[in-house]
Design a protein around this motif. Structure first.
Motif, PDB file in Angstrom:
ATOM      1  N   PHE A  77      19.395  30.453  60.747  1.00 15.57           N
ATOM      2  CA  PHE A  77      19.262  31.325  61.923  1.00 15.57           C
ATOM      3  C   PHE A  77      18.820  32.726  61.498  1.00 15.57           C
ATOM      4  O   PHE A  77      17.930  33.332  62.113  1.00 15.57           O
ATOM      5  CB  PHE A  77      20.590  31.394  62.697  1.00 15.57           C
ATOM      6  N   MET A  78      19.432  33.248  60.422  1.00 21.63           N
ATOM      7  CA  MET A  78      19.110  34.606  59.968  1.00 21.63           C
ATOM      8  C   MET A  78      17.636  34.728  59.573  1.00 21.63           C
ATOM      9  O   MET A  78      17.038  35.790  59.717  1.00 21.63           O
ATOM     10  CB  MET A  78      20.006  34.986  58.783  1.00 21.63           C
ATOM     11  N   HIS A  79      17.078  33.622  59.101  1.00 18.92           N
ATOM     12  CA  HIS A  79      15.685  33.691  58.649  1.00 18.92           C
ATOM     13  C   HIS A  79      14.687  33.523  59.792  1.00 18.92           C
ATOM     14  O   HIS A  79      13.486  33.498  59.571  1.00 18.92           O
ATOM     15  CB  HIS A  79      15.448  32.668  57.532  1.00 18.92           C
ATOM     16  N   THR A  80      15.219  33.448  61.014  1.00 15.82           N
ATOM     17  CA  THR A  80      14.316  33.439  62.163  1.00 15.82           C
ATOM     18  C   THR A  80      14.094  34.855  62.685  1.00 15.82           C
ATOM     19  O   THR A  80      13.268  35.064  63.560  1.00 15.82           O
ATOM     20  CB  THR A  80      14.866  32.571  63.319  1.00 15.82           C
ATOM     21  N   GLU A  81      14.874  35.804  62.161  1.00 15.08           N
ATOM     22  CA  GLU A  81      14.764  37.173  62.666  1.00 15.08           C
ATOM     23  C   GLU A  81      14.664  38.155  61.504  1.00 15.08           C
ATOM     24  O   GLU A  81      15.517  38.174  60.619  1.00 15.08           O
ATOM     25  CB  GLU A  81      15.996  37.511  63.522  1.00 15.08           C
ATOM     26  N   ARG A  82      13.637  38.983  61.549  1.00 10.61           N
ATOM     27  CA  ARG A  82      13.359  39.908  60.458  1.00 10.61           C
ATOM     28  C   ARG A  82      14.536  40.863  60.204  1.00 10.61           C
ATOM     29  O   ARG A  82      14.855  41.170  59.063  1.00 10.61           O
ATOM     30  CB  ARG A  82      12.096  40.712  60.804  1.00 10.61           C
ATOM     31  N   ARG A  83      15.187  41.308  61.270  1.00  8.03           N
ATOM     32  CA  ARG A  83      16.272  42.288  61.109  1.00  8.03           C
ATOM     33  C   ARG A  83      17.453  41.685  60.344  1.00  8.03           C
ATOM     34  O   ARG A  83      18.278  42.414  59.803  1.00  8.03           O
ATOM     35  CB  ARG A  83      16.721  42.813  62.485  1.00  8.03           C
ATOM     36  N   LEU A  84      17.527  40.351  60.299  1.00  8.68           N
ATOM     37  CA  LEU A  84      18.649  39.703  59.610  1.00  8.68           C
ATOM     38  C   LEU A  84      18.281  39.235  58.199  1.00  8.68           C
ATOM     39  O   LEU A  84      19.156  39.007  57.374  1.00  8.68           O
ATOM     40  CB  LEU A  84      19.138  38.497  60.427  1.00  8.68           C
ATOM     41  N   MET A  85      16.984  39.120  57.945  1.00  7.77           N
ATOM     42  CA  MET A  85      16.540  38.559  56.659  1.00  7.77           C
ATOM     43  C   MET A  85      16.956  39.418  55.470  1.00  7.77           C
ATOM     44  O   MET A  85      17.122  38.915  54.367  1.00  7.77           O
ATOM     45  CB  MET A  85      15.005  38.442  56.640  1.00  7.77           C
ATOM     46  N   ARG A  86      17.091  40.724  55.700  1.00  8.59           N
ATOM     47  CA  ARG A  86      17.366  41.654  54.593  1.00  8.59           C
ATOM     48  C   ARG A  86      18.833  41.576  54.124  1.00  8.59           C
ATOM     49  O   ARG A  86      19.175  42.116  53.082  1.00  8.59           O
ATOM     50  CB  ARG A  86      17.075  43.102  55.019  1.00  8.59           C
ATOM     51  N   ILE A  87      19.691  40.911  54.911  1.00  8.60           N
ATOM     52  CA  ILE A  87      21.123  40.900  54.566  1.00  8.60           C
ATOM     53  C   ILE A  87      21.370  39.865  53.465  1.00  8.60           C
ATOM     54  O   ILE A  87      21.140  38.669  53.676  1.00  8.60           O
ATOM     55  CB  ILE A  87      21.990  40.551  55.805  1.00  8.60           C
ATOM     56  N   PRO A  88      21.816  40.305  52.295  1.00  2.00           N
ATOM     57  CA  PRO A  88      22.106  39.319  51.250  1.00  2.00           C
ATOM     58  C   PRO A  88      23.346  38.503  51.591  1.00  2.00           C
ATOM     59  O   PRO A  88      24.298  39.022  52.184  1.00  2.00           O
ATOM     60  CB  PRO A  88      22.331  40.168  49.996  1.00  2.00           C
ATOM     61  N   VAL A  89      23.320  37.239  51.210  1.00  4.03           N
ATOM     62  CA  VAL A  89      24.401  36.324  51.589  1.00  4.03           C
ATOM     63  C   VAL A  89      25.106  35.767  50.353  1.00  4.03           C
ATOM     64  O   VAL A  89      24.457  35.264  49.431  1.00  4.03           O
ATOM     65  CB  VAL A  89      23.855  35.140  52.429  1.00  4.03           C
ATOM     66  N   MET A  90      26.425  35.876  50.378  1.00  2.00           N
ATOM     67  CA  MET A  90      27.249  35.194  49.376  1.00  2.00           C
ATOM     68  C   MET A  90      27.818  33.937  50.031  1.00  2.00           C
ATOM     69  O   MET A  90      28.404  34.008  51.115  1.00  2.00           O
ATOM     70  CB  MET A  90      28.408  36.098  48.929  1.00  2.00           C
ATOM     71  N   GLY A 108      18.082  30.540  51.220  1.00  2.45           N
ATOM     72  CA  GLY A 108      18.162  32.000  51.168  1.00  2.45           C
ATOM     73  C   GLY A 108      19.498  32.564  50.714  1.00  2.45           C
ATOM     74  O   GLY A 108      19.740  33.762  50.856  1.00  2.45           O
ATOM     75  N   VAL A 109      20.369  31.711  50.183  1.00  3.98           N
ATOM     76  CA  VAL A 109      21.630  32.228  49.630  1.00  3.98           C
ATOM     77  C   VAL A 109      21.304  33.113  48.422  1.00  3.98           C
ATOM     78  O   VAL A 109      20.469  32.758  47.590  1.00  3.98           O
ATOM     79  CB  VAL A 109      22.540  31.057  49.168  1.00  3.98           C
ATOM     80  N   SER A 110      21.937  34.281  48.353  1.00  2.00           N
ATOM     81  CA  SER A 110      21.700  35.181  47.215  1.00  2.00           C
ATOM     82  C   SER A 110      22.577  34.780  46.034  1.00  2.00           C
ATOM     83  O   SER A 110      22.115  34.746  44.898  1.00  2.00           O
ATOM     84  CB  SER A 110      22.002  36.624  47.616  1.00  2.00           C
ATOM     85  N   LEU A 111      23.861  34.512  46.312  1.00  2.00           N
ATOM     86  CA  LEU A 111      24.785  34.160  45.239  1.00  2.00           C
ATOM     87  C   LEU A 111      25.812  33.153  45.737  1.00  2.00           C
ATOM     88  O   LEU A 111      26.222  33.210  46.906  1.00  2.00           O
ATOM     89  CB  LEU A 111      25.541  35.407  44.741  1.00  2.00           C
ATOM     90  N   PHE A 112      26.244  32.269  44.859  1.00  2.00           N
ATOM     91  CA  PHE A 112      27.325  31.341  45.162  1.00  2.00           C
ATOM     92  C   PHE A 112      28.605  31.806  44.495  1.00  2.00           C
ATOM     93  O   PHE A 112      28.574  32.334  43.370  1.00  2.00           O
ATOM     94  CB  PHE A 112      27.008  29.941  44.621  1.00  2.00           C
ATOM     95  N   LEU A 113      29.714  31.605  45.173  1.00  2.00           N
ATOM     96  CA  LEU A 113      31.019  31.852  44.567  1.00  2.00           C
ATOM     97  C   LEU A 113      31.855  30.579  44.749  1.00  2.00           C
ATOM     98  O   LEU A 113      32.253  30.252  45.876  1.00  2.00           O
ATOM     99  CB  LEU A 113      31.708  33.043  45.236  1.00  2.00           C
ATOM    100  N   PRO A 114      32.104  29.833  43.668  1.00  2.00           N
ATOM    101  CA  PRO A 114      32.875  28.590  43.815  1.00  2.00           C
ATOM    102  C   PRO A 114      34.356  28.873  44.067  1.00  2.00           C
ATOM    103  O   PRO A 114      34.915  29.802  43.493  1.00  2.00           O
ATOM    104  CB  PRO A 114      32.700  27.882  42.463  1.00  2.00           C
ATOM    105  N   LYS A 115      34.965  28.079  44.941  1.00  2.00           N
ATOM    106  CA  LYS A 115      36.414  28.120  45.151  1.00  2.00           C
ATOM    107  C   LYS A 115      37.078  27.201  44.132  1.00  2.00           C
ATOM    108  O   LYS A 115      36.516  26.138  43.839  1.00  2.00           O
ATOM    109  CB  LYS A 115      36.782  27.603  46.545  1.00  2.00           C
TER     110      LYS A 115
END
Lengths: 140, 131
Positions: A77-90, A108-115
């Motif tokens: 969903f975030m990648h359908t809107e330019r204003r949201l694309m810049r937000i990095p996702v963990m 488009g995940v920036s980083l993974f954090l395993p539980k």
């Protein structure tokens, strides 16, 4: 020459979507201890609802497996809107096998954090993500 | 006619609690009562989730059984409740029949009684130390 956007102070708000109350509380406190303002929700559908009207986040943290919409669905969903694309996702996940990781990065995940994760591990990943965000801002 | 009993698996070699995980949250930069808050939420939520899994099993709602077991696995792991996390993982991935799942759920309930007692003791100790 690149056209630069007006310099705006980076938001200190962090969107957290996690259905597990223990992990959500833990992440919320860790984000606060880093000096940031958490905005929390319990599932992916609520996260999309928030992002539909509010893009003022410096980082987003999603659990990979939540009711209604999963973490990866929010990123789509975030990648359908330019204003949201810049937000990095963990992405925090108990299932970080190679398939999940590769499809996450492709989405488009920036980083993974395993539980499970320690407070130190979270903090180092979070700071890395903020560094990623600063780099993106400088590029704009 | 009674159902055939699934084999009860032995998870005794896995420690119930790695207390160093809880102690690692005693960070001066963090909220002083973080551990208490996490324990209280865990006890309340796990009670609710175990009840839900029981209902899901009765209703043959396998996807919900797995989802709720997955949630318990995550929260247990983050609090250092190793055996509970392992049992939940087994229910999430390894329970392929109603029988096996029922046996695993019983083991989870038994383990939750143990960790519940341990965590409540830890809560009392921390609250006494705070005064």
């Amino acid at each position: 020459m690149s056209t630069s956007l007006p310099a705006t102070p980076l938001s200190k708000r962090v969107l957290i979507a996690e259905d597990d109350a223990v992990t959500r509380t833990f992440v919320t406190r860790l984000v606060q201890s880093e000096g940031y303002d958490p905005v929390t929700c319990n599932d992916g559908r609520e996260a999309v609802r928030i992002l539909s009207t509010d893009a003022n986040f410096c980082v987003a943290i999603f659990d990979s497996w939540m009711p209604h919409l999963e973490g990866i669905d929010i990123i789509h969903f975030m990648h359908t809107e330019r204003r949201l694309m810049r937000i990095p996702v963990m992405m925090i996940s108990s299932l970080p096998d190679s398939k999940v990781i590769s499809s996450g990065f492709a989405a488009g995940v920036s980083l993974f954090l395993p539980k499970p994760f320690s407070s130190e591990k979270f903090q180092s990943t979070f700071r890395l993500l903020l560094g990623h965000n600063s780099t993106l801002s400088r590029r704009q | 006619m009674s159902l055939p009993h699934a084999q009860k698996q032995n998870f005794d070699s896995i420690p119930s609690l790695d207390i160093s995980v809880l102690h690692s949250f005693d960070d001066p930069e963090m909220s002083a009562d973080l551990v208490n808050e996490l324990i209280e939420i865990y006890l309340m939520e796990t009670t609710r989730l175990l009840d839900l899994i029981q209902s899901d099993l009765t209703g043959h709602e396998w996807s919900l059984v797995k989802r709720n077991a997955h949630t318990i696995k995550g929260s247990s792991g983050n609090l250092g409740l190793l055996r509970m996390a392992r049992l939940s993982e087994e229910l999430e991935y390894g329970a392929h029949t109603q029988d096996t799942a029922t046996v695993l759920l019983d083991q989870m309930k038994q383990e939750f009684e143990i960790v519940g007692q341990t965590l409540n003791d830890e809560l009392k100790r921390r609250k006494q130390c705070a005064f």
